[in-house]
Design a protein around this motif. Sequence first.
Motif, PDB file in Angstrom:
ATOM      1  N   ALA A  14      23.525   6.400 -12.648  1.00  0.00           N
ATOM      2  CA  ALA A  14      22.371   5.573 -12.991  1.00  0.00           C
ATOM      3  C   ALA A  14      21.126   6.050 -12.248  1.00  0.00           C
ATOM      4  N   GLN A  15      21.294   6.437 -10.992  1.00  0.00           N
ATOM      5  CA  GLN A  15      20.167   6.918 -10.192  1.00  0.00           C
ATOM      6  C   GLN A  15      19.598   8.216 -10.771  1.00  0.00           C
ATOM      7  N   VAL A  16      20.468   9.110 -11.207  1.00  0.00           N
ATOM      8  CA  VAL A  16      20.023  10.375 -11.804  1.00  0.00           C
ATOM      9  C   VAL A  16      19.245  10.099 -13.094  1.00  0.00           C
ATOM     10  N   LEU A  17      19.803   9.254 -13.947  1.00  0.00           N
ATOM     11  CA  LEU A  17      19.138   8.933 -15.206  1.00  0.00           C
ATOM     12  C   LEU A  17      17.822   8.195 -14.967  1.00  0.00           C
ATOM     13  N   ALA A  18      17.818   7.254 -14.032  1.00  0.00           N
ATOM     14  CA  ALA A  18      16.585   6.522 -13.702  1.00  0.00           C
ATOM     15  C   ALA A  18      15.520   7.478 -13.168  1.00  0.00           C
ATOM     16  N   GLY A  19      15.923   8.429 -12.333  1.00  0.00           N
ATOM     17  CA  GLY A  19      14.974   9.414 -11.808  1.00  0.00           C
ATOM     18  C   GLY A  19      14.361  10.248 -12.910  1.00  0.00           C
ATOM     19  N   PHE A  20      15.192  10.676 -13.854  1.00  0.00           N
ATOM     20  CA  PHE A  20      14.684  11.453 -14.983  1.00  0.00           C
ATOM     21  C   PHE A  20      13.687  10.643 -15.799  1.00  0.00           C
ATOM     22  N   ARG A  24       9.380  10.776 -16.599  1.00  0.00           N
ATOM     23  CA  ARG A  24       8.772  10.742 -17.931  1.00  0.00           C
ATOM     24  C   ARG A  24       7.782   9.583 -18.055  1.00  0.00           C
ATOM     25  N   GLU A  25       7.444   8.994 -16.924  1.00  0.00           N
ATOM     26  CA  GLU A  25       6.426   7.945 -16.807  1.00  0.00           C
ATOM     27  C   GLU A  25       6.846   6.595 -17.362  1.00  0.00           C
ATOM     28  N   TYR A  26       8.141   6.292 -17.270  1.00  0.00           N
ATOM     29  CA  TYR A  26       8.618   4.945 -17.555  1.00  0.00           C
ATOM     30  C   TYR A  26       8.783   4.223 -16.228  1.00  0.00           C
ATOM     31  N   GLN A  27       8.649   2.924 -16.244  1.00  0.00           N
ATOM     32  CA  GLN A  27       8.962   2.106 -15.071  1.00  0.00           C
ATOM     33  C   GLN A  27      10.445   1.763 -15.195  1.00  0.00           C
ATOM     34  N   VAL A  28      11.287   2.280 -14.304  1.00  0.00           N
ATOM     35  CA  VAL A  28      12.732   2.213 -14.479  1.00  0.00           C
ATOM     36  C   VAL A  28      13.408   1.497 -13.313  1.00  0.00           C
ATOM     37  N   ASP A  29      14.323   0.599 -13.658  1.00  0.00           N
ATOM     38  CA  ASP A  29      15.224  -0.031 -12.709  1.00  0.00           C
ATOM     39  C   ASP A  29      16.631   0.198 -13.221  1.00  0.00           C
ATOM     40  N   SER A  30      17.613  -0.035 -12.358  1.00  0.00           N
ATOM     41  CA  SER A  30      18.998   0.087 -12.801  1.00  0.00           C
ATOM     42  C   SER A  30      19.808  -1.062 -12.233  1.00  0.00           C
ATOM     43  N   CYS A  31      20.943  -1.304 -12.863  1.00  0.00           N
ATOM     44  CA  CYS A  31      21.859  -2.331 -12.379  1.00  0.00           C
ATOM     45  C   CYS A  31      23.279  -1.853 -12.601  1.00  0.00           C
ATOM     46  N   ALA A  32      24.195  -2.461 -11.848  1.00  0.00           N
ATOM     47  CA  ALA A  32      25.603  -2.082 -11.922  1.00  0.00           C
ATOM     48  C   ALA A  32      26.292  -2.871 -13.020  1.00  0.00           C
ATOM     49  N   GLY A  33      26.377  -2.299 -14.181  1.00  0.00           N
ATOM     50  CA  GLY A  33      27.124  -2.888 -15.279  1.00  0.00           C
ATOM     51  C   GLY A  33      26.491  -4.130 -15.889  1.00  0.00           C
ATOM     52  N   ILE A  34      27.189  -4.643 -16.874  1.00  0.00           N
ATOM     53  CA  ILE A  34      26.724  -5.799 -17.637  1.00  0.00           C
ATOM     54  C   ILE A  34      26.538  -7.018 -16.738  1.00  0.00           C
ATOM     55  N   MET A  35      27.403  -7.168 -15.748  1.00  0.00           N
ATOM     56  CA  MET A  35      27.333  -8.350 -14.886  1.00  0.00           C
ATOM     57  C   MET A  35      25.998  -8.430 -14.152  1.00  0.00           C
ATOM     58  N   GLY A  36      25.420  -7.297 -13.786  1.00  0.00           N
ATOM     59  CA  GLY A  36      24.134  -7.296 -13.098  1.00  0.00           C
ATOM     60  C   GLY A  36      22.951  -7.346 -14.033  1.00  0.00           C
ATOM     61  N   ALA A  37      23.181  -7.196 -15.321  1.00  0.00           N
ATOM     62  CA  ALA A  37      22.078  -7.114 -16.285  1.00  0.00           C
ATOM     63  C   ALA A  37      21.322  -8.425 -16.427  1.00  0.00           C
ATOM     64  N   SER A  38      22.024  -9.534 -16.411  1.00  0.00           N
ATOM     65  CA  SER A  38      21.364 -10.824 -16.621  1.00  0.00           C
ATOM     66  C   SER A  38      20.270 -11.079 -15.581  1.00  0.00           C
ATOM     67  N   GLU A  39      20.611 -10.898 -14.327  1.00  0.00           N
ATOM     68  CA  GLU A  39      19.635 -11.102 -13.252  1.00  0.00           C
ATOM     69  C   GLU A  39      18.517 -10.069 -13.323  1.00  0.00           C
ATOM     70  N   ALA A  40      18.879  -8.816 -13.591  1.00  0.00           N
ATOM     71  CA  ALA A  40      17.878  -7.752 -13.656  1.00  0.00           C
ATOM     72  C   ALA A  40      16.885  -7.985 -14.791  1.00  0.00           C
ATOM     73  N   VAL A  41      17.374  -8.427 -15.942  1.00  0.00           N
ATOM     74  CA  VAL A  41      16.481  -8.695 -17.076  1.00  0.00           C
ATOM     75  C   VAL A  41      15.549  -9.865 -16.742  1.00  0.00           C
TER      76      VAL A  41
END
Length: 119
Positions: A14-20, A24-41
């Motif tokens: 996730a860190q590698v993909l987020a860095g890429f 490309r000038e996106y504002q990027v965050d990552s989370c660990a799996g679906i369980m972390g998605a709700s809070e992150a969103v």
Amino acid sequence: MTRVLVIDDDARRAQVLAGFLTSREYQVDSCAGIMGASEAVAQRRPHVLVLVPPQEAERHERLEELRRMFPRIPVVLVTLADGPDLILDVEAFAPTLPARPSRNFASIASAVEAASALH
């Protein structure tokens, strides 16, 4: 600026993909799996979700779960799959766009760009 949330059980990947995507000038965050998605969103309010399923066999279930949770946020599905099963998933869980990293990371960025236009 387009806000992107990378959802991946593998923090290093996730860190590698987020860095890429950040390069490309996106504002990027990552989370660990679906369980972390709700809070992150809720906190980050992304325009696009990038889902990296832990295994191809779990692709359908993960997409279904994301659609239940966030029916209107476009999803870029990072997958090695191709063919009719993938087409059915993409159609059933719209708005979803496939991205194949086997081609290169630029294909993921292109899918994110297309998905952000759907938002």
